[in-house]
Scaffold this motif. Structure first.
Motif, short mmCIF file in Angstrom:
data_model
loop_
_atom_site.label_atom_id
_atom_site.label_comp_id
_atom_site.label_asym_id
_atom_site.label_seq_id
_atom_site.Cartn_x
_atom_site.Cartn_y
_atom_site.Cartn_z
N SER A 64 26.87 81.98 1.25
CA SER A 64 27.32 83.19 0.55
C SER A 64 26.11 84.11 0.33
O SER A 64 24.99 83.62 0.22
N PHE A 104 30.23 84.82 5.89
CA PHE A 104 30.62 85.55 4.69
C PHE A 104 30.39 87.05 4.90
O PHE A 104 29.46 87.45 5.61
N GLY A 108 30.26 89.52 -0.21
CA GLY A 108 30.61 88.22 -0.77
C GLY A 108 32.06 88.06 -1.16
O GLY A 108 32.42 87.06 -1.77
N PHE A 111 35.40 85.74 3.69
CA PHE A 111 34.67 85.08 4.78
C PHE A 111 35.62 84.88 5.94
O PHE A 111 36.84 84.78 5.76
N ALA A 124 36.89 84.92 -0.44
CA ALA A 124 35.76 84.05 -0.74
C ALA A 124 35.96 83.36 -2.08
O ALA A 124 36.40 83.97 -3.05
#
Length: 902
Positions: A64, A104, A108, A111, A124
């Motif tokens: 991440s 990712f 963030g 993904f 995510a």
């Protein structure tokens, strides 16, 4: 005496397969090692293996952007969501098919994973608290063949996906009105990588035949128009909605790209045009391009080839900065850190991991494990180093605190069978099948002695006596034991008497007696002082595989082919105990075995033995995934350690899966994976690509050697996976006191009044107020210091030493604090020595404070002694009558006082 040790590190293997990833700050590298991940801290020169494992080998790792989470995906598509901060598994998920890559988005929030011919976008995890961490958002269809790589734009609006059908697709993370999803062609081979330019939709695509296409987009990222809510995708009809209710997980929104959109569909939409195409292999000396990485800020493109060469280019002009050969195997993975200074390369063929600083053209890290399996290991006498020998003929020395290999000796021309340290810790000895025993110097890193036999012999085992002067090696073809002098390098004696290959040698640590085990079902004891006469011959029921003396030299352990471990009082040649260990070994069944594991176990036994440092327990291992610890006195199994849970290795399961057995035999006989990397996909007549001899094989799980650390705090095992270390010094300390009581100054004073000094010290250190700590320590009566020191937990010993070092500088209670320091170092010295690297600053600080006081006080004492002697002399001169005896007594007292202070 043995608490269950925890897995603390994996040495000897630095990279297996999968993608390398730098951490967010660019100072550390995450490398997949089999079914585990290792973190290489490049700034502090340390390596750490996380205490978690997947079921099969890891093939891709996604980090991440904030550096707190990682997704690890194995060969079958099983994923683990891992916290890099807590180093624990948060969630498990199964993708049902092999996954090629995971990435990712830069913000963030999402993904993407690629599997089969689709790209799946998930929300995510970790943004909000949810029951299921993996929630599918959209499924993207378009490519006809398997998808291979992913890259995101800097603002997370779009991502590109490369495919084996030679096309690259640009998809939007949201639905954009002016972006239709179509494919970019222009290549004649599999797409290896695709990269967006910084803050742009311009794209670079790289294919396996070493071609690079530069794609220019007529729209900026800001020019993407959001789609109006009313036409954001067609409405689902009732049937589809009903179907979805019965599905286990929703498919999310399905998005289909078009390979050949018509003119009407592309009008006023984002358009791509190819502005350049470059080729890497103009000279024709490169084969397939295998991996690539691009650093957007510096426009640096790094490409790796199957021949082990890598290139650095500056884009978009394709200027070559430099090219270098770093291996003779294919470069499987490349990663660039956030600053663009360091480039990491992984070569799966040899298990190499390199970090290259391209501007200064130097290595930041250069590590390689043993090419084949490790066979033998030995601890140095202080437990700081481990030496390993492998079937590749290399001898490697590892630092246990940093987990790095710092020297490799390559003088042997065949497999190394045994390694050992001499008692001074500066000489390593290794025996090999090439007919030599070599001695290596750890001061100058050179091979300073080579011992050979009159007729060439393959040496199978090695032992050195406690003085380090006598070297012995056993032969597996001439059935003899050879004795050499370390000083002169000359052959002193050849011991004959065994009628089978010599399997193991061991010197008694306390006496000059050598024990030799052989396949002729005997153990012979040779007396060095009595010109190597056979002192005793111990007869067993089965071929002897390994022999080991207890650290005090009073007992001998012998493991035989029938699975028994027998214990002998070798002075009187009497057997004092035995352990039936065959059932504890718990064999697995290999994929091609015709008989069950239970039947196969009847012929299996322990092949390596090792006593614990205190001699109360014995470690045993063999051709199995288990290591057993037995109590010698009670002759019972104390604990079984499962060395690996990696099902990519053979002989892991006790029962074979019936579904893999067909009427033609086991499915394992079919080479399914041969077309993956170097092999030929379909071996048709006339196909020249790939290596026709490439075979897909599974290594078998086994434990080849076990050794206990001289400190007694850890033990190590060489296995198929690498060198595993199990240690009692686990970093996390569970303290139940914190749960019971509110730690406040008043409670600490109460505890002190009850004379519970150890508890009061621990509570004071938890509160960490210096004045309170000083008050508590000074409240301990000097006669109680010994008892308090012995009951302090290890963690607080370091803290007390640190406090003493700082207290010496200001306090006037010199003798009291000296008693504390003396008792702590005497009682906990051995344990502190194991962490000497970490504790060195504290010890040096303490030494410096004491040294300063010593200098001050000794000067004062010397001055006082001089003055008193002067006063005595003056008084005698003036005629003051003093008895001579009395004067001499006074002088002796003064001298003894000064000696005490010294």
């Amino acid at each position: 005496s043995l608490l269950p040790p925890q897995f603390s590190g994996l040495l000897g293997t630095v990279y297996r397969r999968g993608n390398l990833s730098f951490t967010r700050d660019g100072g550390a590298l995450i490398s997949p090692v089999g079914n585990r991940i290792s973190l290489f801290d490049l700034k502090n020169n340390k390596c750490e293996t996380f205490p978690l494992a997947t079921r099969l080998n890891i093939v891709c790792v996604g980090l991440s952007p904030d550096g707190s989470l990682a997704i690890l995906i194995d060969e079958e598509g099983a994923a683990l969501l891992v916290s890099l901060i807590g180093k624990c598994v948060i969630h498990q998920f199964y993708f049902h098919k092999p996954v090629h890559s995971v990435s990712f988005s830069p913000d963030g929030k999402k993904f993407v994973i690629t599997k089969d011919n689709v790209a799946l976008m998930y929300h995510a995890p970790g943004r909000k608290r949810e029951f299921n961490a993996f929630v599918l958002d959209k499924t993207y269809y378009g490519p006809y063949d398997e998808t291979t790589c992913i890259d995101w734009t800097d603002d997370s609006k779009c991502f590109a996906v490369g495919s084996k059908d030679m096309s690259t697709w640009v998809f939007g993370a949201e639905r954009w009105a002016n972006l239709i999803y179509y494919s970019l062609g222009g290549h004649k081979d599999i797409i290896v990588a695709c990269f967006f330019e910084e803050n742009s939709l311009d794209l670079y695509t790289i294919s396996q035949d070493a071609a690079l296409c530069v794609w220019q987009c007529d729209t900026e990222l800001d020019g993407l128009k959001p789609r109006a809510p009313q036409d954001a995708g067609r409405e689902k009809n009732d049937e589809e909605k009903n179907d979805e209710e019965f599905l286990e997980e929703s498919k999310g929104e399905e998005i289909h790209g078009k390979a050949n959109p018509n003119e009407q569909e592309t009008r006023d939409k984002v358009k791509y045009s190819r502005v350049a195409k470059y080729f890497f292999n103009k000279e024709g000396d490169f084969n397939n391009l295998t991996s690539a990485a691009y650093h957007k800020k510096t426009h640096l493109l790094v490409t790796g080839f199957a021949s082990g060469i890598f290139h650095l280019h500056e884009l978009p002009d394709f200027n070559l900065i430099h090219s270098l050969s770093i291996s003779d195997q294919r470069i499987a993975s490349i990663s660039i850190n956030c600053t663009g200074d360091w480039i990491a390369f992984g070569c799966s063929g040899l298990g190499q991991l390199l970090v290259w600083e391209w501007q200064s053209e130097s290595y930041v890290l250069k590590q390689q494990g043993h090419f084949n399996s490790m066979v033998s290991l030995a601890y140095s006498p202080d437990g700081q180093y481990i030496v390993t020998g492998g079937e590749d003929g290399k001898v490697k020395v590892w630092n246990t605190s940093s987990s790095f290999c710092f020297v490799t000796f390559t003088e042997h021309t065949s497999g190394v069978t045994a390694v050992t340290f001499t008692s001074n810790g500066y000489v390593i000895l290794s025996a090999s099948l090439d007919g030599t025993v070599r001695a290596f110097d750890l001061h100058r890193y050179r091979n300073f002695r080579t011992f050979t036999s009159p007729r060439p012999s393959q040496f199978s085992c090695l032992a050195v006596d406690s003085s380090g002067e006598i070297v012995s090696a056993g032969s597996q073809d001439s059935f003899e034991i050879f004795i050499w002098s370390m000083q002169s390098g000359r052959l002193l004696d050849v011991l004959s008497g065994h009628e089978g290959p010599i399997s193991s040698l061991s010197f008694n640590p306390m006496k000059s007696v050598l024990a030799s085990a052989s396949w002729d079902k005997t153990v012979k004891l040779w007396d060095m002082l009595d010109s190597w006469r056979t002192k005793e011959t111990l007869i067993l029921n089965s071929d002897v595989l390994v022999v080991a003396f207890r650290p005090d030299g009073k007992e001998l352990a012998v493991a035989a082919l029938n699975g028994q471990i027998t214990f002998w009082d070798h002075e009187n040649a009497v057997q004092v105990g035995s352990i039936e260990g065959r059932h504890d070994l718990q064999m697995g069944r290999k994929e091609l075995d015709k008989i069950t594991a239970k039947q196969a176990a009847k012929g299996k036994s322990f092949t390596t033995l090792c006593y614990s440092a205190d001699g109360q327990s014995i470690l045993a291992g063999g051709l199995s995934k288990f290591v057993c610890i037995y109590n010698v006195k009670e002759q019972i199994l104390m604990k079984k350690f499962e060395i690996s849970c990696n099902f990519s290795l053979d002989a892991m399961e006790e029962y074979l899966d019936r579904r893999k057995m067909t009427e033609f035999g086991s499915m394992a006989l079919i080479d399914e994976g041969a077309g993956g990397e170097d092999g030929v996909a379909i071996p048709l007549p006339g196909v020249k690509r790939g290596d026709m001899s490439y075979r897909h094989f599974k290594p078998e799980i086994r434990v080849t050697c076990l050794r206990f650390s001289p400190t007694g705090r850890s033990w190590a095992a060489t296995t198929t996976e690498g060198l595993l270390i199990y240690s009692l010094d686990s970093g996390l300390l569970f303290d139940p006191f914190e749960l019971d009581i509110d730690i406040t100054p008043s409670n600490i004073h109460k505890t002190l009044l009850q004379k519970e000094y150890t508890m009061a010290i621990i509570m004071a250190f938890k509160l960490n107020e210096k004045k309170l700590i000083q008050e508590v320590i000074e409240a301990v009566p000097s006669e109680e210091v010994d008892v308090v020191c012995s009951s302090l937990p290890d963690l607080y010993v370091e803290k007390v030493l640190e406090f003493l070092a700082s207290a010496f500088e200001t306090s006037c209670h010199l003798e009291f604090y000296l008693i504390w320091a003396h008792k702590l170092l005497m009682l906990h010295g051995q344990k502190l020595k194991t962490r000497s690297v970490k504790l060195l600053p504290v010890i040096q600080f303490l030494q410096k404070s004491i040294q300063r006081h010593f200098e001050d006080v000794s000067k004062l004492c010397e001055w006082n002694i001089y003055n008193i002697k002067y006063a005595l002399a003056i008084s005698q001169q003036r005629g003051m009558k003093r008895p001579a005896a009395e004067a001499s007594v006074d002088e002796d007292d003064l001298n003894s006082d000064s000696d005490y202070l010294m």
